[in-house]
Design a protein around this motif. Structure first.
Motif, PDB file in Angstrom:
ATOM      1  N   TYR A 207      38.361  57.955 -37.169  1.00 40.88           N
ATOM      2  CA  TYR A 207      39.533  56.814 -36.985  1.00 40.88           C
ATOM      3  C   TYR A 207      40.184  56.524 -35.677  1.00 40.88           C
ATOM      4  O   TYR A 207      40.497  55.490 -35.248  1.00 40.88           O
ATOM      5  CB  TYR A 207      40.657  57.402 -38.007  1.00 40.88           C
ATOM      6  CG  TYR A 207      41.985  56.328 -38.338  1.00 40.88           C
ATOM      7  CD1 TYR A 207      41.676  55.238 -39.053  1.00 40.88           C
ATOM      8  CD2 TYR A 207      42.998  56.761 -37.441  1.00 40.88           C
ATOM      9  CE1 TYR A 207      42.898  54.610 -39.250  1.00 40.88           C
ATOM     10  CE2 TYR A 207      44.298  55.633 -37.650  1.00 40.88           C
ATOM     11  CZ  TYR A 207      43.968  54.589 -38.666  1.00 40.88           C
ATOM     12  OH  TYR A 207      45.010  53.696 -38.840  1.00 40.88           O
ATOM     13  N   MET A 208      40.585  57.589 -35.218  1.00 42.59           N
ATOM     14  CA  MET A 208      40.794  57.677 -33.774  1.00 42.59           C
ATOM     15  C   MET A 208      39.752  57.118 -32.912  1.00 42.59           C
ATOM     16  O   MET A 208      40.541  56.320 -31.934  1.00 42.59           O
ATOM     17  CB  MET A 208      41.087  59.113 -33.112  1.00 42.59           C
ATOM     18  CG  MET A 208      42.374  59.931 -33.843  1.00 42.59           C
ATOM     19  SD  MET A 208      42.295  61.792 -33.598  1.00 42.59           S
ATOM     20  CE  MET A 208      42.753  61.711 -31.854  1.00 42.59           C
ATOM     21  N   ALA A 209      38.727  57.220 -32.873  1.00 42.46           N
ATOM     22  CA  ALA A 209      37.640  56.635 -32.089  1.00 42.46           C
ATOM     23  C   ALA A 209      37.689  55.078 -32.258  1.00 42.46           C
ATOM     24  O   ALA A 209      37.537  54.217 -31.315  1.00 42.46           O
ATOM     25  CB  ALA A 209      36.457  57.382 -32.101  1.00 42.46           C
ATOM     26  N   ARG A 210      37.737  54.772 -33.539  1.00 41.62           N
ATOM     27  CA  ARG A 210      37.744  53.434 -33.881  1.00 41.62           C
ATOM     28  C   ARG A 210      38.962  52.575 -33.366  1.00 41.62           C
ATOM     29  O   ARG A 210      38.627  51.669 -32.825  1.00 41.62           O
ATOM     30  CB  ARG A 210      37.591  53.425 -35.225  1.00 41.62           C
ATOM     31  CG  ARG A 210      37.648  51.882 -35.712  1.00 41.62           C
ATOM     32  CD  ARG A 210      37.140  51.511 -36.919  1.00 41.62           C
ATOM     33  NE  ARG A 210      37.283  50.239 -37.357  1.00 41.62           N
ATOM     34  CZ  ARG A 210      37.240  49.743 -38.770  1.00 41.62           C
ATOM     35  NH1 ARG A 210      36.689  50.490 -39.656  1.00 41.62           N
ATOM     36  NH2 ARG A 210      37.269  48.401 -38.828  1.00 41.62           N
ATOM     37  N   TYR A 211      39.894  53.225 -33.460  1.00 42.26           N
ATOM     38  CA  TYR A 211      41.108  52.468 -33.049  1.00 42.26           C
ATOM     39  C   TYR A 211      41.864  52.820 -31.439  1.00 42.26           C
ATOM     40  O   TYR A 211      42.816  52.190 -31.187  1.00 42.26           O
ATOM     41  CB  TYR A 211      42.196  52.731 -33.902  1.00 42.26           C
ATOM     42  CG  TYR A 211      41.783  51.978 -35.290  1.00 42.26           C
ATOM     43  CD1 TYR A 211      41.887  50.534 -35.454  1.00 42.26           C
ATOM     44  CD2 TYR A 211      41.490  52.823 -36.358  1.00 42.26           C
ATOM     45  CE1 TYR A 211      41.499  49.918 -36.626  1.00 42.26           C
ATOM     46  CE2 TYR A 211      41.038  51.918 -37.507  1.00 42.26           C
ATOM     47  CZ  TYR A 211      41.109  50.545 -37.725  1.00 42.26           C
ATOM     48  OH  TYR A 211      40.755  49.940 -38.840  1.00 42.26           O
ATOM     49  N   GLY A 212      41.017  53.712 -30.858  1.00 43.58           N
ATOM     50  CA  GLY A 212      41.424  54.145 -29.526  1.00 43.58           C
ATOM     51  C   GLY A 212      42.878  54.962 -29.804  1.00 43.58           C
ATOM     52  O   GLY A 212      43.708  54.802 -28.830  1.00 43.58           O
ATOM     53  N   LEU A 213      43.014  55.905 -30.706  1.00 44.43           N
ATOM     54  CA  LEU A 213      44.079  56.736 -30.741  1.00 44.43           C
ATOM     55  C   LEU A 213      43.926  57.839 -30.016  1.00 44.43           C
ATOM     56  O   LEU A 213      42.713  58.309 -29.994  1.00 44.43           O
ATOM     57  CB  LEU A 213      44.522  56.631 -32.237  1.00 44.43           C
ATOM     58  CG  LEU A 213      44.816  55.299 -32.913  1.00 44.43           C
ATOM     59  CD1 LEU A 213      45.198  55.800 -34.366  1.00 44.43           C
ATOM     60  CD2 LEU A 213      45.634  54.401 -32.246  1.00 44.43           C
TER      61      LEU A 213
END
Lengths: 277, 158
Positions: free
Chosen positions: A158-164
């Motif tokens: 999720y972090m990788a997908r949304y740049g978090l």
């Protein structure tokens, strides 16, 4: 319109601590008694019960301890923490269908002093514990043995997908602790945390979760009393109407790990519940 | 002493106990038996040919209980990864990298990644299987950066 609307008529909770000093069965009985007192009901009124699979309290032991006369309906909802919320759906269904008049939802555990989830469980038989879905078979031999590690995989994707980064999760913990700090029975009553506290807490799973992303593990017990709106008119508290309750167990999800459904950045169970509600 | 792989990158905190051995069930024994032989095995429906993992007795696509146990290529790409740091489990070397791998055959498998610095792990990175020993003289499949994919491709293979 449903004829027999289900309501929450009473709530009971013990203190939340790092060591309750008493058995999980005692915490169960205390929480249920407090909830019944809150509603103005007696143990002999109880005829329905639910907890979830990862709970050590047996119905028969609670009945014997509390003087409940008979249960006409009893259930266990599957999975981890989400299973505790699903008990409300069972209570609603039981009283609205007429199977039961007074239904108790329970959760009581010495999760801190006895069976802490944050300690890696590597026991040889751990494969068969809990709901028996066998998810430990595929994670334990690789050193993923805590909820933070199991759920961290989804969160990393999720972090990788949304740049978090982990800092983006901080406001969630801060808000939850703010809410918890209003409960006089909470361990951290009147002790909220700040973004800085969150960001300076140590890593549990890099680069995803710090200590303050993880829930406080506590000993304690909580019970709810569910009955019909009609019956609650004569009881002690103004009832809280259950607008709806539901469960979701979608395809290719697992008990705690969720490694195999199509898009790990989507929490399928949550989406399905939201649609139902 | 450690029974983990002698990685090219030494562990800061080496394991002090053997890695726990897998605990096969009736539906999954072929997978762990294969690992003990040094073969990565997958389950495929004999009727509709759909691969599935973790193993299960019935095909969710066509409900056939006839299945084939197929040796997989062992090649794939990283779907997601984490580095558990607390609590440290004495059966593992730290730093530890757990990975979810998209295998070429279209199934996902959870495992570990070795021979790669923590900072260099990326989603989409091509990896290949190898095997490390566990307690009880068994083995489990783990992964390392693909040796035949040094050409620089970061995307999904094949």
């Amino acid at each position: 319109m449903k004829r027999n609307k289900a309501v929450i008529a009473g709530i009971g909770q013990t203190e939340f601590s790092k060591n309750s000093g008493r058995s999980e069965l005692q915490l169960s009985c205390e929480a249920i008694k407090l909830a019944l007192d809150d509603a103005g009901l007696a143990p002999s009124d109880v005829d329905g019960f639910s907890t979830f699979t990862i709970d050590n309290n047996e119905d028969v032991d609670i009945i014997r301890s509390m003087g409940i006369e008979t249960l006409r309906f009893s259930s266990r909802t599957p999975h981890g923490g989400g299973g505790s919320m699903a008990t409300i759906a069972h209570g609603m269904a039981a009283v609205e269908s007429g199977l039961c008049n007074t239904f108790v939802c329970l959760r009581a555990m010495n999760e801190r002093s006895e069976a802490r989830f944050g300690i890696a469980h590597m026991a040889p038989n751990s494969n068969n514990k809990g709901s028996g879905s066998g998810f430990l078979e595929w994670s334990m031999p690789f050193g993923a043995a805590t909820p933070a590690a199991w759920t961290g995989i989804q969160a990393q994707r999720y972090m990788a997908r949304y740049g978090l980064t982990n800092a983006d999760f901080a406001p969630i913990s801060v808000l939850q602790r703010k809410n918890a700090a209003t409960n006089p029975l909470a361990w951290y009553y009147q002790k909220p945390i700040t973004i800085e506290d969150h960001q300076s807490s140590r890593w549990i799973v890099e680069p995803v979760f710090r200590l303050l992303d993880c829930c406080q593990e506590s000993d304690g017990g909580v019970a709810l009393v569910i009955t019909t709106e009609e019956r609650a008119r004569d009881l002690r508290q103004k009832p809280a109407l259950i607008a709806h309750a539901t469960q979701s167990i979608p395809f290719d999800t697992e008990t705690v790990t969720n490694f195999y459904h199509k898009d790990l950045t989507v929490f399928d169970s949550g989406v399905q519940c939201a649609k139902e509600l | 002493m450690t029974t983990n792989v002698k990685a090219t990158i030494p562990a800061n905190v080496p394991a002090t106990m053997p890695r726990p051995q897998p605990l096969p069930g009736r539906d999954s024994a072929f997978f762990w038996d294969g690992a003990a032989r040094g073969e990565l095995m997958g389950q495929r429906c004999a009727a509709c040919k759909l691969f599935r993992h973790p193993p299960r007795p019935m095909c969710p696509n066509c409900q056939s209980v006839e299945r084939e146990e197929v040796r997989l290529s062992g090649r794939g790409t990283i779907h997601a990864f984490i580095h558990p740091v607390h609590p440290m489990i004495p059966m593992f070397d730290y730093p530890l990298t757990c990975v979810l791998v998209d295998l070429e055959e279209g199934i996902r498998i959870f495992s570990n990644l070795y021979e790669c610095e923590k900072e260099d792990v990326r989603i989409g990175m091509p990896v290949e299987v190898f095997f490390v020993p566990t307690a009880g003289d068994k083995q489990v499949p783990v992964f390392r950066p693909a040796r035949d994919a040094k050409a620089g491709s970061k995307g999904a293979r094949s």
